[in-house]
Write an enzyme that holds these catalytic residues in place. Structure first.
Site, mmCIF file in Angstrom:
data_model
loop_
_atom_site.group_PDB
_atom_site.id
_atom_site.type_symbol
_atom_site.label_atom_id
_atom_site.label_comp_id
_atom_site.label_asym_id
_atom_site.label_seq_id
_atom_site.Cartn_x
_atom_site.Cartn_y
_atom_site.Cartn_z
ATOM 1 N N HIS A 1 -2.587 -0.138 -2.638
ATOM 2 C CA HIS A 1 -1.486 -0.676 -1.835
ATOM 3 C C HIS A 1 -1.432 -2.205 -1.861
ATOM 4 O O HIS A 1 -0.372 -2.801 -2.029
ATOM 5 C CB HIS A 1 -1.602 -0.215 -0.372
ATOM 6 C CG HIS A 1 -1.844 1.260 -0.225
ATOM 7 N ND1 HIS A 1 -1.213 2.185 -1.017
ATOM 8 C CD2 HIS A 1 -2.644 1.974 0.615
ATOM 9 C CE1 HIS A 1 -1.611 3.404 -0.667
ATOM 10 N NE2 HIS A 1 -2.479 3.299 0.316
ATOM 11 N N HIS B 1 2.010 5.363 -1.891
ATOM 12 C CA HIS B 1 3.064 5.624 -0.908
ATOM 13 C C HIS B 1 3.651 4.335 -0.329
ATOM 14 O O HIS B 1 4.737 4.339 0.222
ATOM 15 C CB HIS B 1 2.586 6.581 0.199
ATOM 16 C CG HIS B 1 1.744 5.952 1.259
ATOM 17 N ND1 HIS B 1 0.393 5.763 1.113
ATOM 18 C CD2 HIS B 1 2.047 5.467 2.490
ATOM 19 C CE1 HIS B 1 -0.088 5.196 2.202
ATOM 20 N NE2 HIS B 1 0.888 4.996 3.063
ATOM 21 N N GLU C 1 -5.326 -1.981 10.289
ATOM 22 C CA GLU C 1 -5.159 -0.688 10.962
ATOM 23 C C GLU C 1 -6.015 -0.655 12.215
ATOM 24 O O GLU C 1 -7.076 -1.288 12.266
ATOM 25 C CB GLU C 1 -5.622 0.441 10.046
ATOM 26 C CG GLU C 1 -4.850 0.546 8.760
ATOM 27 C CD GLU C 1 -5.271 1.783 7.980
ATOM 28 O OE1 GLU C 1 -4.613 2.808 8.118
ATOM 29 O OE2 GLU C 1 -6.283 1.712 7.257
HETATM 30 C C1 BG6 Z 1 -3.978 5.560 2.703
HETATM 31 C C2 BG6 Z 1 -5.435 5.328 2.979
HETATM 32 O O1 BG6 Z 1 -3.717 5.416 1.342
HETATM 33 O O2 BG6 Z 1 -3.197 4.617 3.440
HETATM 34 C C3 BG6 Z 1 -5.721 5.408 4.478
HETATM 35 O O3 BG6 Z 1 -6.208 6.304 2.302
HETATM 36 C C4 BG6 Z 1 -4.803 4.482 5.232
HETATM 37 O O4 BG6 Z 1 -7.079 5.091 4.736
HETATM 38 C C5 BG6 Z 1 -3.355 4.697 4.837
HETATM 39 O O5 BG6 Z 1 -4.981 4.747 6.616
HETATM 40 C C6 BG6 Z 1 -2.456 3.654 5.472
HETATM 41 O O6 BG6 Z 1 -1.117 3.991 5.244
HETATM 42 P P1 BG6 Z 1 0.020 3.515 6.243
HETATM 43 O O7 BG6 Z 1 1.275 4.010 5.615
HETATM 44 O O8 BG6 Z 1 -0.273 4.160 7.571
HETATM 45 O O9 BG6 Z 1 -0.081 2.027 6.325
#
Ligand code: BG6
Length: 479
Positions: free
Chosen positions: A234, A172, A210
């Site tokens: 990611h 994503h 995070e």
């Molecule tokens: C997800 C992970 O792919 O990405 C999560 O499984 C994480 O653990 C999340 O919190 C973070 O995504 P974003 O878009 O909030 O940075």
């Protein structure tokens, strides 16, 4: 039966559907971006009627969509596109009903799979035997395996029903505007690319920090850990987009060909170049929070923090460390890429007492969205003899510049691309496998060398070893 334009959502009552998929589909509908007449069929195990599913969808959209994206006037129109079919994916019967609901498989059918990993293979087999897979596109949500071996098994079973061109593996992060903007910054401007190499760049930092902890995902997270949850996907995608050669074209093959070359050029990581940590009790947002094991309710040696000194072994990046860092319960929520340039080769100001600081480019992906170039400027003044220079930011705030544009959820872009059949922002099989190969090697080294799990207090920047990882190269994290 005639073929309709349809989207099937597996896992339609799950967390991702509630938080992201249904709000994204609604937002696309509101902006008139979905194909007209698209039917959206939600499926899951629960026995729900269409009406019950629509009520759940409405609640989820109201809770999770930003207020300024919400327009109650178009809600009924959206809900009318939704229907629901309970499917037990471990039996063939449910798939026949599904085939009837979407008028058989076809070129205008998209399928989105966001179910627990154990349902992947039966779902794909069921879609194939009911003829739904023929010509359809499938979007696959992580986790797609837990190592190279299991990811290959999943890929093999997917490929028995869907060809690679119709397989859309989701990361994503690739749906985020700021991540796509990285390509615009690099390849739509003249001034960065000639400097984007080992001759001019000292190092690169990639951080995804995070503040959240487990968020009720204990079972999944404890089996996964930060390395596989964040770095494998990611962070490596961000690294690949930062390090890749310019693709000849902005299309799926050209972009992914360049990314995979970077992923294959990643050097195995030495045990001294990896740090793993787990958060203990501390604070978050001004409140005290428990440690990971308390959140989980049992003892665990799963890492919630990982920092790695990576290298891309090719001509462009020889000798340039890529410092990667991600963790839960850190001091702030922040994702960014920092490109640290080298100092100018000779300072003409040294004789006038001025100190130079090397240029730094900060690409902040979230929560703020900006590109900041730190440059040297002369402080105003009529000093005789001396010259005072200071580092000042050249700022491009993307949220400010484009503030009239809606801030879209990453899944809006990804769902639309899946429905339109554009795979550029999805991960190809060879990329995923190269990512796993590198991660599996790190895990093997960690195991073999007994790399210790360090502890850190919630609310900080991770274990001190994570700071030492860069400091011993004379580099500080951009905190
Ligand atoms: C997800 C992970 O792919 O990405 C999560 O499984 C994480 O653990 C999340 O919190 C973070 O995504 P974003 O878009 O909030 O940075």
């Amino acid at each position: 039966m005639s073929r309709k334009s349809s989207l099937i959502l597996f896992g339609a009552t799950g967390d991702l559907a509630k938080r992201m998929l249904l709000p994204s589909l609604y937002a696309l509908h509101k902006d008139g971006l979905l194909p007209s007449g698209l039917t959206i069929v939600g499926t899951a195990r629960s026995e729900l009627t269409d009406e019950e599913f629509r009520a759940k969808a409405k609640d989820a959209i109201e809770v999770h969509l930003a207020e300024d994206r919400y327009d109650p006037a178009v809600m009924d129109g959206f809900l009318a596109q939704l229907s629901y079919l309970p499917v037990d994916v471990t039996t063939p019967e449910g798939f026949d009903d599904l085939a009837r609901a979407v008028g058989g498989g076809g070129g205008d059918l998209s399928i989105f799979l966001s179910t627990a990993p154990q349902f992947f293979e039966p779902t794909i087999a069921g879609l194939k035997s009911a003829g739904i897979a023929d010509g359809a596109r499938i979007g696959l949500e992580k986790p797609l395996g837990s190592d190279l071996e299991t990811s290959r098994q999943i890929n093999a079973s997917v490929s028995r029903a869907f060809d690679e061109a119709h397989t859309f593996r989701i990361d994503h992060y690739l749906g985020k505007e700021t991540v796509q903007n990285l390509m615009a910054l690099r390849f739509a401007n003249m001034m960065f690319e000639p400097l984007w190499n080992a001759a001019n760049i000292d190092h690169i930092q990639i951080t995804i920090a995070e503040t959240v902890g487990l968020e009720g995902r204990g079972g999944f997270y404890d089996d996964t850990g930060a390395l596989r949850d964040m770095v494998q996907n990611h962070m490596l995608q961000l690294l690949a987009l930062t390090a890749m050669e310019p693709p000849a074209d902005f299309d799926a093959t050209a972009v992914r060909d360049e990314k995979v070359k970077v992923l294959r050029a990643l050097r195995p990581v030495a045990d001294t170049e990896m740090v793993f940590g787990q958060y203990g009790p501390g604070s978050s947002g001004g409140n005290s929070v428990p440690g990971y094991e308390d959140d989980l309710g049992k003892a665990s040696d799963t890492e919630t923090f990982a920092a790695i000194r990576a290298h891309v072994d090719n001509w462009r990046w020889q000798g340039v460390p890529f410092y990667l860092r991600t963790g839960k319960r850190l001091a702030e929520r922040r994702s960014e890429i920092v490109v640290q340039f080298k100092c100018v080769p000779h300072s003409i100001f040294a004789s006038r007492g001025a100190k130079l600081t090397a240029n730094r480019l900060v690409i902040r992906l979230q929560p703020e969205e900006y590109v900041r170039l730190l440059v040297m400027a002369k402080e105003p003044g009529l000093d005789r003899g001396e010259v005072t220079l200071r580092q000042v930011p050249l700022d491009l705030s993307l949220s400010e510049t484009f503030k009239s544009r809606p801030r879209r959820i990453a899944y809006e872009r990804l769902l639309l691309d899946l429905i339109d059949g554009d795979p550029t922002l999805f991960v190809r099989r060879d990329e995923v496998e190269a990512q796993w190969r590198w991660i599996d090697d790190i895990r093997a080294t960690r195991e073999k060398s007994g790399v210790e799990l360090k502890h850190y207090s919630a609310g900080g920047w991770g274990p001190s070893a994570g700071i030492a990882l860069t400091e011993r190269d004379g580099v500080s994290w951009n905190d």
